[in-house]
Write an enzyme that holds these catalytic residues in place. Structure first.
Site, PDB file in Angstrom:
ATOM      1  N   PRO A 211       8.003 -14.852   5.443  1.00 59.10           N
ATOM      2  CA  PRO A 211       8.493 -15.450   4.208  1.00 59.10           C
ATOM      3  C   PRO A 211       7.340 -15.776   3.259  1.00 59.10           C
ATOM      4  O   PRO A 211       6.184 -15.883   3.698  1.00 59.10           O
ATOM      5  CB  PRO A 211       9.195 -16.728   4.667  1.00 59.10           C
ATOM      6  CG  PRO A 211       9.213 -16.712   6.134  1.00 59.10           C
ATOM      7  CD  PRO A 211       8.309 -15.657   6.625  1.00 59.10           C
ATOM      8  N   GLU A 435      21.992 -23.534  18.626  1.00 59.95           N
ATOM      9  CA  GLU A 435      21.100 -22.507  19.162  1.00 59.95           C
ATOM     10  C   GLU A 435      21.025 -22.560  20.684  1.00 59.95           C
ATOM     11  O   GLU A 435      20.991 -21.527  21.343  1.00 59.95           O
ATOM     12  CB  GLU A 435      19.693 -22.640  18.566  1.00 59.95           C
ATOM     13  CG  GLU A 435      19.619 -22.383  17.059  1.00 59.95           C
ATOM     14  CD  GLU A 435      20.192 -21.037  16.641  1.00 59.95           C
ATOM     15  OE1 GLU A 435      20.115 -20.068  17.438  1.00 59.95           O
ATOM     16  OE2 GLU A 435      20.729 -20.943  15.528  1.00 59.95           O
ATOM     17  N   ASP A 511      27.560 -15.379  12.837  1.00 56.31           N
ATOM     18  CA  ASP A 511      27.863 -15.075  14.234  1.00 56.31           C
ATOM     19  C   ASP A 511      29.262 -14.484  14.345  1.00 56.31           C
ATOM     20  O   ASP A 511      29.478 -13.501  15.042  1.00 56.31           O
ATOM     21  CB  ASP A 511      27.820 -16.357  15.080  1.00 56.31           C
ATOM     22  CG  ASP A 511      26.430 -16.968  15.120  1.00 56.31           C
ATOM     23  OD1 ASP A 511      25.468 -16.234  14.853  1.00 56.31           O
ATOM     24  OD2 ASP A 511      26.329 -18.166  15.421  1.00 56.31           O
TER      25      ASP A 511
HETATM   26  P1  ADP Z   1       1.794 -15.504   1.165  1.00 53.02           P
HETATM   27  O1  ADP Z   1       0.832 -14.435   0.803  1.00 53.02           O
HETATM   28  O2  ADP Z   1       2.273 -15.428   2.585  1.00 53.02           O
HETATM   29  O3  ADP Z   1       2.956 -15.617   0.234  1.00 53.02           O
HETATM   30  P2  ADP Z   1      -0.436 -17.189   0.603  1.00 53.02           P
HETATM   31  O4  ADP Z   1      -1.386 -16.640   1.586  1.00 53.02           O
HETATM   32  O5  ADP Z   1      -0.591 -16.719  -0.791  1.00 53.02           O
HETATM   33  O6  ADP Z   1       1.055 -16.911   1.077  1.00 53.02           O
HETATM   34  O7  ADP Z   1      -0.471 -18.768   0.648  1.00 53.02           O
HETATM   35  C1  ADP Z   1      -0.679 -19.558  -0.479  1.00 53.02           C
HETATM   36  C2  ADP Z   1      -1.535 -20.771  -0.170  1.00 53.02           C
HETATM   37  O8  ADP Z   1      -0.876 -21.643   0.730  1.00 53.02           O
HETATM   38  C3  ADP Z   1      -2.833 -20.422   0.509  1.00 53.02           C
HETATM   39  O9  ADP Z   1      -3.812 -20.137  -0.414  1.00 53.02           O
HETATM   40  C4  ADP Z   1      -3.143 -21.682   1.313  1.00 53.02           C
HETATM   41  O10 ADP Z   1      -3.764 -22.650   0.509  1.00 53.02           O
HETATM   42  C5  ADP Z   1      -1.779 -22.185   1.684  1.00 53.02           C
HETATM   43  N1  ADP Z   1      -1.398 -21.712   3.011  1.00 53.02           N
HETATM   44  C6  ADP Z   1      -0.369 -20.873   3.291  1.00 53.02           C
HETATM   45  N2  ADP Z   1      -0.267 -20.649   4.597  1.00 53.02           N
HETATM   46  C7  ADP Z   1      -1.251 -21.326   5.195  1.00 53.02           C
HETATM   47  C8  ADP Z   1      -1.672 -21.474   6.565  1.00 53.02           C
HETATM   48  N3  ADP Z   1      -1.031 -20.864   7.566  1.00 53.02           N
HETATM   49  N4  ADP Z   1      -2.742 -22.267   6.810  1.00 53.02           N
HETATM   50  C9  ADP Z   1      -3.388 -22.883   5.800  1.00 53.02           C
HETATM   51  N5  ADP Z   1      -3.030 -22.769   4.517  1.00 53.02           N
HETATM   52  C10 ADP Z   1      -1.988 -22.016   4.185  1.00 53.02           C
HETATM   53 ZN    ZN Z   2      24.483 -18.847  15.605  1.00 50.70          ZN
END
Ligand code: ADP
Ligand code: ZN
Ligand code: MG
Length: 620
Positions: A211, A435, A511
């Protein structure tokens, strides 16, 4: 490697000057020429011309399409005067002229016709070229002025090693499996010998699926930061341009650059922009361009041999379901890494990372914040920390306090409602029992595999929680008992709600849909009903190619047969429902135990889950 930029080339300007000159010329030809061509000949109405012919006054005539020029007979020693007239469409005219002894001929083509026809050939292409130039310059955008020659150059950004503020794996949390997978990729790029020595083939393509906001782009950047090799990054939407062929030449260019720099990583963000299934709908023009771009990408991925030049293609998407199946074939993006919303522990770690950037008060309890934010993706948590810091600053506090976080959660949640689902306590409880209900019934069903994971972290498109069943072996055939078991498993969630809460929610609709579809297929396609016999009631072959959700047109049948099918389908589903209810009732204590645990940890998986589910008692 810097990307070459063309200096503003003189060519477009030259072309547009010629273009302007030609427009001027054509105006002159159209308006001015007729005026200057020789002395004017007086015109008369067509009726007068006919009258004069009939009276025998006309000597000769030149009949053109748009004009008839005629000379009257010589009278009183003077040469006959010349007139013109504009003809109407008159097939009788030659007969009349002949009858009256008028000498007549077709008019020769006008002298200047060739200029007109030349212009009509030259001008439209020039207009096209001018428009093309206009868009190309606009397309050049912030990258500076770009001439025709650079149109196919890839716009990939290249990250340089050791850049200040580079991202590493330490900046990503809560997505441990994805990290482990990518650490391996980095390792391969650093020490390829270790893998190739044993004859291992490292995947060419790794697709990050999950997502929005879960950290896919961030993970890719971390790979770049860790790998110590050049990293080309481009977004899928940058490939898709107005002009057919531009995207594919960008792809070619990108891979040419990458191969020169190998070992290296190519990262394509938002892959779905080019990777949409080739036969999915959409309006035609856009499809054509995307298709070419996609084909080029497939060709490039097949093009480089493993080992010879190590180019690893990393891509990210949040819409894996629209991707063309050809992309997911072995040898292309054969590895898919799920980057899911973080669970409780993951959220705490992510909060920790982002909280380093702000000054925290003594009373801040990150674990408590993580508990209150199920369904938040990494980006939401980063945003949350920032909101809290803003609130603290507004309240003129030195450090961020727990109450700032509490208020920030409310703000973010209100803003998030549509974006991601955040469950309240009661909903969370219902989802948990639901679930676990699936899991209990599923653990007794052989057909659909072992229950591997139960989660109440809202995830993906529609699920509030999910139960993951993984097949223990490849299955190509299913028997009736297994199908009935699957239907019962699908109804397990709803049955648990009935048993525990005595009421049912809307959460089970998917479901029920799937259970009913399955039952209908048992009756109409697989011939598993005793009443209806081994007949296929589905319309022809195509039934096989329609996916789960697609409506299955039925064969033309009698009213009675249709009713019998409906009765059978209902009977199968109801029987499965009773079976599921029975299992749930029999294992009510276990349901309670597992659901309580699930509410605490949000995810139960692996050994721990197997141990719990081993205690399920089968219905007699
Ligand atoms: P996506 O590409 O999956 O849509 P991004 O990598 O662009 O998401 O995430 C946007 C920002 O949210 C990142 O720059 C970071 O600051 C924060 N973020 C998202 N996921 C994480 C994570 N797993 N750990 C730390 N920071 C995160
Ligand atoms: Zn269900
Ligand atoms: Mg992204």
């Amino acid at each position: 490697m810097p990307i070459k930029e063309q200096p503003n080339s003189p060519r477009p300007r030259l072309i547009s000057n010629i273009f302007l000159a030609l427009i001027g010329l054509s105006l002159i030809v159209n308006f001015a020429l007729p005026i200057f061509l020789g002395p004017q000949i007086p015109g008369v109405p067509y009726s007068l011309f006919i009258h004069q012919v009939q009276e025998g006054e006309v000597e000769r005539a030149q009949v053109g399409q748009n004009q008839i020029q005629f000379q009257l007979k010589t009278a009183e020693g003077q040469p006959g005067r010349v007139f013109t007239t504009t003809p109407i469409f008159d097939l009788e005219l030659p007969k009349l002229l002949e009858a009256k002894g008028v000498e007549f001929a077709a008019a020769p083509p006008p002298k200047n016709a060739w200029i007109g026809s030349l212009l009509s050939w030259v001008i439209p292409p020039l207009i096209f070229v001018a428009i093309w130039q206009f868009f190309i310059r606009r397309g050049g955008g912030a990258g500076g002025p770009q001439g025709v020659l650079s149109i196919g150059k890839s716009k990939a950004k290249v990250y340089v090693e050791g850049e200040p503020g580079k991202v590493t794996f330490a900046d990503v949390a809560g997505v441990e499996e994805a990290k482990a997978e990518l650490v391996e990729i980095v390792d391969f790029l650093k020490t390829p010998g270790r893998y190739t020595q044993i004859g291992a083939r490292i995947p060419k393509g790794v697709l990050l699926v999950g997502p929005p906001g879960t950290g896919k782009t961030l993970l890719a950047k971390a790979v770049a930061g860790e790998a110590g090799v050049p990293f080309f990054s481009i977004s899928g939407s940058e490939f898709v341009e107005l002009f057919v062929g531009v995207g594919s030449s960008r792809v070619r260019d990108l891979f040419d650059q990458a191969k020169k720099q190998a070992p290296c990583i190519v990262f394509i963000d938002e892959l779905d922009a080019i990777g949409k299934s080739r036969n999915s709908g959409g309006f035609y023009g856009g499809n054509d361009e995307r298709e070419q771009t996609l084909n080029q990408l497939l060709a490039e991925m097949d093009g480089f041999a493993v080992g010879e030049a190590t180019v690893i293609v990393l891509a990210a998407t949040n819409r894996p379901e629209v991707l063309d199946p050809a992309l997911l074939r072995p040898g292309r993006f054969d590895r898919q890494v799920l980057v899911d919303r973080p669970d409780l522990a993951g959220r705490e770690l992510i909060l920790k990372i982002h909280a380093q950037k702000v000054k925290l008060g003594e009373d801040v309890n990150l674990k408590a914040i993580a508990t209150r934010t199920p369904g938040f993706a990494g980006a939401d948590l980063a945003n949350l920390v920032n909101e809290a810091a803003l609130l603290a600053a507004r309240n003129k506090r030195e450090t961020v306090a727990q109450e700032d976080f509490a208020e920030a959660i409310e703000r973010v949640v209100a803003g998030l409602e549509k974006k991601s689902r955040v469950l309240n306590e009661k909903e969370k409880k219902i989802v948990a029992y639901h679930e676990v209900g699936h899991a209990l019934v599923g653990s007794l069903t052989t057909g659909s595999g072992k229950v591997e994971k139960i989660s109440i972290v809202p995830r993906g498109m529609a699920a509030l929680g999910y139960t993951l069943q993984l097949p223990t072996e490849d299955r190509f055939l299913m028997d009736e008992a297994e199908l009935r078991g699957q239907i019962a498993t699908l109804l397990g969630g709803r049955s648990a709600e009935e048993v525990v809460f005595g009421s049912i929610t809307t959460g089970a609709s998917n479901d029920l849909q799937r259970a009913t579809d399955l039952a209908e297929r048992m009756v109409t396609t697989y011939g598993m009903s005793k009443v209806l016999g081994p007949l296929a009631y589905q319309q022809g072959q195509q039934a096989q190619f329609l996916g789960d959700g697609a409506p299955n047109p039925r064969r033309v049948m009698s009213e009675e047969t249709a009713q019998a099918i409906d009765r059978e389908v209902k009977d199968i589903v109801e029987t499965a429902h009773q079976h599921a209810l029975h299992i749930i009732q029999l294992n009510k204590d276990l349901l309670e135990t597992i659901a309580t645990q699930l509410l605490e940890t949000e995810v139960i998986e692996g050994e721990k889950l197997h141990k719990l589910l081993d205690q399920v008692q089968a219905a007699a």
